[in-house]
Design an enzyme around this catalytic site. Sequence first.
Site, PDB file in Angstrom:
ATOM      1  N   TYR A  53      50.833  32.841  49.979  1.00  0.00           N
ATOM      2  CA  TYR A  53      49.484  32.398  49.026  1.00  0.00           C
ATOM      3  C   TYR A  53      49.283  30.695  49.499  1.00  0.00           C
ATOM      4  CZ  TYR A  53      52.022  36.210  45.799  1.00  0.00           C
ATOM      5  OH  TYR A  53      52.143  36.837  45.594  1.00  0.00           O
ATOM      6  N   SER A 209      50.662  41.542  39.302  1.00  0.00           N
ATOM      7  CA  SER A 209      48.694  41.388  38.645  1.00  0.00           C
ATOM      8  C   SER A 209      48.566  42.310  36.777  1.00  0.00           C
ATOM      9  CB  SER A 209      47.760  42.691  39.501  1.00  0.00           C
ATOM     10  OG  SER A 209      46.834  42.697  39.184  1.00  0.00           O
ATOM     11  N   PRO A 210      49.414  41.476  36.067  1.00  0.00           N
ATOM     12  CA  PRO A 210      49.566  42.496  34.767  1.00  0.00           C
ATOM     13  C   PRO A 210      48.493  42.865  34.340  1.00  0.00           C
ATOM     14  CG  PRO A 210      50.612  40.371  34.986  1.00  0.00           C
ATOM     15  CD  PRO A 210      50.207  40.705  36.423  1.00  0.00           C
ATOM     16  N   GLY A 214      41.879  41.536  36.916  1.00  0.00           N
ATOM     17  CA  GLY A 214      41.113  40.860  35.796  1.00  0.00           C
ATOM     18  C   GLY A 214      39.768  41.745  35.373  1.00  0.00           C
ATOM     19  N   VAL A 216      39.066  44.437  33.736  1.00  0.00           N
ATOM     20  CA  VAL A 216      39.022  45.312  31.955  1.00  0.00           C
ATOM     21  C   VAL A 216      37.987  44.720  31.623  1.00  0.00           C
ATOM     22  CG1 VAL A 216      40.984  46.096  30.337  1.00  0.00           C
ATOM     23  CG2 VAL A 216      41.225  45.944  32.722  1.00  0.00           C
ATOM     24  N   PHE A 217      38.124  42.468  31.977  1.00  0.00           N
ATOM     25  CA  PHE A 217      37.166  41.705  30.883  1.00  0.00           C
ATOM     26  C   PHE A 217      35.607  42.226  31.295  1.00  0.00           C
ATOM     27  CE2 PHE A 217      41.179  39.767  31.256  1.00  0.00           C
ATOM     28  CZ  PHE A 217      41.997  39.866  30.042  1.00  0.00           C
TER      29      PHE A 217
END
Length: 298
Positions: A53, A209-210, A214, A216-217
């Site tokens: 990361y 990544s639940p 992102g 879906v938005f």
Amino acid sequence: MQYVTLSDSLRLSRVVAGCMRTVGAGISGEELRTFVHRCLELGIDSFDHAPVYGAGACEQMFGDEVLKVEPSLRDQIKIVTKAGIILPGQRGNRHIYYDSTKENLLKEMDASLKRLSTDHVDLLLIHRPDVLGDPEQTAMALEQIVREGKALHVGVSNYEPSQFETLQSYLSIPLLVNQMEVSVKATYNFFNGVVDTAMKHKTGIMAWSPLGGGSVFAGQDEQSVRLRETLSEIAEAKGVAMDTVMYAFVLRHPAKMMVITGTMNPQRLQNAAAALDLELSYDEWYAILAASRGFDVP
């Protein structure tokens, strides 16, 4: 906040603060410490890291700007980190690869501890299964790391059932966690034996990544459009944010999964925590599954 007890000495919050975007979020040291304190106020005491990361910069910032400045926070939080991914150029290599050799895991563990400004992490995960890895070597490294107190517990990430069970067969200590992708967009681990194997071994599941990255938005692909319609309807009926419903979808499973947030936004954290109080009905949960896959179960 709810917690998952994985052993007599390891308990993690079911909402885990993901630190992958620590550097990219552009926050200062004071803002990062405020973020950590806000997490603790919500009962979120677990923080997920990895050397890849920010190519180590995220661990470094957390160590320099949080634990060095407020060392008393170390006793209030659980730190999860990983090992085993070699980024392009890291060793003169052209390609990314995975390295679960004993030599590499010991080296990466020491480097993470130095960056994080701590003498131990609460949980070390093998980040990705190494196709060339010798499970006996990997097991030897993990047992040495635990024996030396550098990691109190160990686990894996993105392991298939056979890979998990093979590595476990070489260990005298348990693999306590398998971190994997689970979301309204990624439901495949419900059906390929990964979740079942975790439940069989009473292994903790951390869902990365639940929120499905992102997409879906605002995504216009068919899956995102279907999901957005179904999730919005449920969210409106229940008076909650759509992302709360998305987190609740993962948390609803009897495996008692943990969700790793990818946000530094306090409101998003609140939405994740609120999902623990939102129980989806069977009809609602399967409606989301159908929207994700494009068809109802048989």
